[in-house]
Scaffold this motif. Structure first.
Motif, PDB file in Angstrom:
ATOM      1  N   ARG A  49      -5.311 -11.863  -4.046  1.00 39.57           N
ATOM      2  CA  ARG A  49      -6.551 -11.813  -4.811  1.00 39.57           C
ATOM      3  C   ARG A  49      -7.668 -12.517  -4.053  1.00 39.57           C
ATOM      4  O   ARG A  49      -7.475 -13.606  -3.532  1.00 39.57           O
ATOM      5  CB  ARG A  49      -6.371 -12.467  -6.181  1.00 39.57           C
TER       6      ARG A  49
ATOM      7  N   GLY B 252      -5.882  -6.645 -13.228  1.00 39.23           N
ATOM      8  CA  GLY B 252      -5.329  -5.996 -12.048  1.00 39.23           C
ATOM      9  C   GLY B 252      -6.388  -5.378 -11.150  1.00 39.23           C
ATOM     10  O   GLY B 252      -6.118  -4.448 -10.407  1.00 39.23           O
TER      11      GLY B 252
ATOM     12  N   GLU C 124      -5.629  -0.492  -9.684  1.00 45.29           N
ATOM     13  CA  GLU C 124      -4.315  -0.345  -9.054  1.00 45.29           C
ATOM     14  C   GLU C 124      -3.956   1.114  -8.785  1.00 45.29           C
ATOM     15  O   GLU C 124      -3.035   1.396  -8.041  1.00 45.29           O
ATOM     16  CB  GLU C 124      -3.259  -1.043  -9.916  1.00 45.29           C
TER      17      GLU C 124
END
Length: 118
Positions: free
Chosen positions: A17, A80, A94
């Motif tokens: 991240r 996400g 994603e």
């Protein structure tokens, strides 16, 4: 020949991240008022799902854009969202859908007209 599967191995530990940061200062093409900026933002968020991607991700990006950095980081991580540009201007979900956010939804321009009483 060890190339096959090497990218898989890098992804098995999860996506790294990117830490969010404030957008760089920027001037709008012409000075605008807070009301004009608010209208531009509302219009963008109202039409953003038409650009593709998932409604839930757009909602998460809006919440992150309107939050402080710490909460914004939590929001994008929980949703996400894959942050390509640390100022949230370019993200992916994603499934590989692209989410591009204009600067005016991420921060105020440097030439925002301050109205009386603000």
């Amino acid at each position: 020949m060890g190339c096959i599967g090497s990218s898989q191995a890098n992804n098995e530990g999860g996506v790294k991240r990117k830490k969010l940061r404030k957008p760089k200062p920027w001037p709008h093409t012409e000075p605008i008022t807070r009301a004009q900026l608010t209208n531009m933002r509302e219009e963008f968020w109202d039409t953003s799902p038409h650009y593709g991607g998932q409604r839930e991700i757009w909602d998460a990006l809006r919440a992150a854009a309107e939050a402080d950095l710490k909460l914004a980081q939590t929001i994008v991580d929980s949703a996400g969202v894959i942050v390509q540009n640390s100022d949230l201007s370019l993200c992916w979900d994603e499934r590989g859908a692209r989410y591009e956010l204009p600067r005016y939804v991420l921060s105020e321009p440097t030439n925002l007209i301050r109205e009386e009483g603000q």
